[in-house]
Design a protein around this motif. Structure first.
Motif, mmCIF file in Angstrom:
data_model
loop_
_atom_site.group_PDB
_atom_site.id
_atom_site.type_symbol
_atom_site.label_atom_id
_atom_site.label_comp_id
_atom_site.label_asym_id
_atom_site.label_seq_id
_atom_site.Cartn_x
_atom_site.Cartn_y
_atom_site.Cartn_z
ATOM 1 N N LEU A 59 0.832 -1.205 0.000
ATOM 2 C CA LEU A 59 0.000 0.000 0.000
ATOM 3 C C LEU A 59 0.865 1.253 0.000
ATOM 4 C CD1 LEU A 59 -2.941 -0.894 2.431
ATOM 5 C CD2 LEU A 59 -2.806 -1.138 -0.053
ATOM 6 N N ASP A 60 1.986 1.223 0.711
ATOM 7 C CA ASP A 60 2.894 2.369 0.727
ATOM 8 C C ASP A 60 3.493 2.637 -0.654
ATOM 9 O OD1 ASP A 60 2.529 2.923 3.393
ATOM 10 O OD2 ASP A 60 4.426 2.045 4.063
ATOM 11 N N ARG A 61 3.681 1.582 -1.423
ATOM 12 C CA ARG A 61 4.288 1.744 -2.745
ATOM 13 C C ARG A 61 3.335 2.382 -3.755
ATOM 14 N NH1 ARG A 61 7.186 -4.172 -3.469
ATOM 15 N NH2 ARG A 61 9.158 -3.693 -2.402
ATOM 16 N N CYS A 62 2.067 2.441 -3.433
ATOM 17 C CA CYS A 62 1.099 3.077 -4.335
ATOM 18 C C CYS A 62 1.354 4.575 -4.391
ATOM 19 C CB CYS A 62 -0.326 2.814 -3.851
ATOM 20 S SG CYS A 62 -1.582 3.673 -4.820
ATOM 21 N N LEU A 63 1.399 5.127 -5.599
ATOM 22 C CA LEU A 63 1.655 6.557 -5.800
ATOM 23 C C LEU A 63 0.406 7.409 -5.619
ATOM 24 C CD1 LEU A 63 3.585 5.549 -8.875
ATOM 25 C CD2 LEU A 63 4.620 7.328 -7.478
ATOM 26 N N GLN A 64 -0.765 6.773 -5.601
ATOM 27 C CA GLN A 64 -2.034 7.498 -5.611
ATOM 28 C C GLN A 64 -2.131 8.393 -6.848
ATOM 29 O OE1 GLN A 64 -4.247 6.231 -3.109
ATOM 30 N NE2 GLN A 64 -4.299 8.029 -1.837
ATOM 31 N N CYS A 65 -1.571 7.937 -7.957
ATOM 32 C CA CYS A 65 -1.552 8.738 -9.182
ATOM 33 C C CYS A 65 -2.897 8.762 -9.897
ATOM 34 C CB CYS A 65 -0.467 8.229 -10.128
ATOM 35 S SG CYS A 65 -0.793 6.586 -10.832
ATOM 36 N N ARG A 66 -3.750 7.778 -9.627
ATOM 37 C CA ARG A 66 -5.102 7.667 -10.183
ATOM 38 C C ARG A 66 -5.135 7.328 -11.669
ATOM 39 N NH1 ARG A 66 -9.084 11.781 -6.861
ATOM 40 N NH2 ARG A 66 -7.832 11.930 -4.973
ATOM 41 N N ALA A 67 -4.010 6.897 -12.216
ATOM 42 C CA ALA A 67 -4.045 6.437 -13.609
ATOM 43 C C ALA A 67 -5.019 5.276 -13.756
ATOM 44 C CB ALA A 67 -2.650 6.023 -14.062
ATOM 45 N N CYS A 68 -5.123 4.462 -12.704
ATOM 46 C CA CYS A 68 -6.056 3.329 -12.736
ATOM 47 C C CYS A 68 -7.500 3.808 -12.822
ATOM 48 C CB CYS A 68 -5.852 2.448 -11.505
ATOM 49 S SG CYS A 68 -5.991 3.326 -9.927
ATOM 50 N N THR B 168 -2.116 14.550 -10.981
ATOM 51 C CA THR B 168 -3.218 15.257 -10.330
ATOM 52 C C THR B 168 -3.984 16.129 -11.301
ATOM 53 O OG1 THR B 168 -1.503 16.834 -9.608
ATOM 54 C CG2 THR B 168 -2.326 15.270 -7.966
ATOM 55 N N LEU B 169 -3.359 16.499 -12.413
ATOM 56 C CA LEU B 169 -4.046 17.289 -13.430
ATOM 57 C C LEU B 169 -4.791 16.391 -14.404
ATOM 58 C CD1 LEU B 169 -4.415 20.261 -14.412
ATOM 59 C CD2 LEU B 169 -2.562 19.810 -16.030
ATOM 60 N N GLN B 170 -4.101 15.377 -14.957
ATOM 61 C CA GLN B 170 -4.731 14.585 -16.008
ATOM 62 C C GLN B 170 -5.637 13.476 -15.479
ATOM 63 O OE1 GLN B 170 -2.303 11.939 -18.419
ATOM 64 N NE2 GLN B 170 -0.517 12.182 -17.080
ATOM 65 N N HIS B 171 -5.252 12.845 -14.377
ATOM 66 C CA HIS B 171 -6.080 11.754 -13.838
ATOM 67 C C HIS B 171 -7.009 12.234 -12.722
ATOM 68 C CE1 HIS B 171 -3.660 9.171 -16.245
ATOM 69 N NE2 HIS B 171 -2.570 9.328 -15.519
ATOM 70 N N GLY B 172 -6.505 13.110 -11.864
ATOM 71 C CA GLY B 172 -7.306 13.587 -10.740
ATOM 72 C C GLY B 172 -8.347 14.611 -11.160
ATOM 73 N N GLN B 173 -7.889 15.708 -11.799
ATOM 74 C CA GLN B 173 -8.802 16.769 -12.200
ATOM 75 C C GLN B 173 -9.418 16.539 -13.585
ATOM 76 O OE1 GLN B 173 -7.738 20.878 -11.296
ATOM 77 N NE2 GLN B 173 -5.874 20.183 -10.268
ATOM 78 N N ARG B 174 -8.917 15.532 -14.294
ATOM 79 C CA ARG B 174 -9.401 15.201 -15.643
ATOM 80 C C ARG B 174 -9.274 16.403 -16.592
ATOM 81 N NH1 ARG B 174 -11.996 10.089 -15.466
ATOM 82 N NH2 ARG B 174 -11.120 9.087 -13.599
ATOM 83 N N GLN B 175 -8.113 17.070 -16.517
ATOM 84 C CA GLN B 175 -7.834 18.215 -17.383
ATOM 85 C C GLN B 175 -6.748 17.872 -18.403
ATOM 86 O OE1 GLN B 175 -9.408 21.218 -17.509
ATOM 87 N NE2 GLN B 175 -10.855 20.306 -16.063
#
Length: 405
Positions: free
Chosen positions: A72-81, A308-315
């Motif tokens: 779980l720590d290795r997860c970047l939380q990048c949200r590409a998934c 955070t821009l492309q996956h999180g905010q969908r911009q």
């Protein structure tokens, strides 16, 4: 996905949310194809699907050990998934719930806990971070050469414009950014002044809360959020059009204030309104007349779109569209969806994986032989800068009508 969460857990907000997210997952595995850590390590447990299974088992009462926490720590939380997922699984939120749960089952050793506490005591506070940065500069002659590139080169901000326009928007200063990259917000102010928009920086605002929140100090992160809401509220009631944020990581956090504070009777309504008014700087500029700004004249730019821009905010594509409108040539970037490895405090807590991701990202960014590398988040900017010899800039600097000499 079937779940068997206890009734006690389902009686909590986290439990109900976790069950909803888990049931949405059809364990198809499409997420692994775009997960940076799965691409690096090739381990199912270091991909979103594997982490979802581990969180599910833990929430259903199975014991979790240090290995679960490691994955779980290795997860970047990048949200590409999340961008890839055909079922709309809100993985990032489930990961937050899972990390909170494992901290209860497997508390960290005192050294690791103290280090994370120290990060929360320094990074969200501009003055403290600036002092640490100054001390690092003073000690630079005595620092090993291999470590020196980690000290950011602070570029002068230049003069802030005197803005007396009728249109008013708020600007989030941030915490690390004013100390490490002060040019970003100053350039933004000069761009907006040229467009006839006055930017206000209310006193009392500070860190968006992301540092604490993602280090599992969630209530501490929400305290930062409430303080910002209190600081912004008078100007919002007075008619401010928007809350402009130049760091995409902060922008994502603020856009989620409404969700994070939905159970807070004193702040839920205000937080929802704040989230609705929050805009990445690119969202504002994309609908404005930019004819008064400097032209790019074919200058070649490699743009790194932060997660955070492309996956999180969908911009995704918003910044690129602005740069093309102004005459810049965007060079191709392979696997642009992959994280650079910055990811908030990830580059500090997972340095080896972070460096591998950064090096891969820089190879992709430089392959098209750009004249400049640009990005949209202070963390990505500092992280990428450590791995290359040329300046990495926030893209708004390219639009600055009066850059400092």
């Amino acid at each position: 996905m079937q779940t068997h969460l206890s009734q006690a857990l389902l009686n909590t907000a986290d439990g109900r949310e976790a069950e909803s997210i888990l049931r949405a997952c059809v364990h198809c595995g499409f997420c692994n194809a775009t997960c940076p850590t799965y691409q690096l390590l090739g381990d199912e447990l270091d991909g979103p699907r594997g982490r979802i299974y581990q969180i599910k088992q833990m929430l259903e009462g199975e014991p979790a050990g240090p290995q679960t926490r490691l994955h779980l720590d290795r997860c970047l939380q990048c949200r590409a998934c999340e961008t890839t997922c055909p079922s709309g699984v809100h993985y990032a939120r489930l990961a937050e719930i899972g990390r909170a749960a494992i901290e209860l089952q497997q508390p960290r050793g005192w050294r690791a806990a103290l280090f994370r506490w120290g990060l929360r005591r320094v990074l969200p506070y501009t003055g403290r971070f600036a002092a640490l940065l100054w001390l690092g500069r003073m000690a630079e002659p005595f620092i090993p050469r291999r470590i020196r590139p980690t000290l950011p080169q602070v570029r002068p901000a230049g003069a802030w414009p005197r803005m007396r326009h009728d249109r008013t928007m708020l600007l989030l200063d941030g915490c690390v950014q004013p100390a490490a990259t002060p040019l970003t917000n100053a350039a933004t102010a000069r761009v907006f002044e040229r467009l006839g928009i006055r930017l206000e920086r209310p006193s009392g605002q500070g860190c968006c809360g992301a540092v604490s929140y993602h280090l599992n100090a969630r209530e501490e992160g929400l305290t930062h959020a409430r303080r910002n809401i209190d600081a912004w509220w008078p100007a919002i009631e007075a008619g401010a059009e928007a809350l402009v944020i130049t760091a995409s990581g902060c922008g994502l956090q603020v856009k989620e204030y409404g969700e994070l504070l939905r159970e807070d009777p004193a702040y839920a309504e205000k937080a929802a309104r704040i989230s609705a008014l929050a805009r990445d700087v690119a969202e504002v500029l994309t609908v404005e007349d930019l004819s008064s700004l400097p032209r790019g004249d074919g200058r070649r730019v490699a743009f790194h779109a932060p997660c955070t821009l492309q996956h999180g905010q969908r911009q995704n594509g918003t910044v690129e569209g602005i740069l093309r409108r102004l005459g810049y040539e965007l060079t191709p970037v392979a696997d642009a969806h992959l994280c650079c490895g910055s990811a908030g405090t990830y580059s500090i807590l997972q340095p080896e994986l972070s460096r591998q991701l950064r090096d891969g990202k820089l190879r992709a960014l430089t392959a098209g032989e750009p004249e400049v590398i640009a990005t949209a988040n202070v963390g990505c900017q500092l992280h990428l800068q450590q791995g290359c010899n040329s300046h990495v800039r926030h893209w708004i600097e390219l639009l600055d009508p009066a850059p400092p000499g």
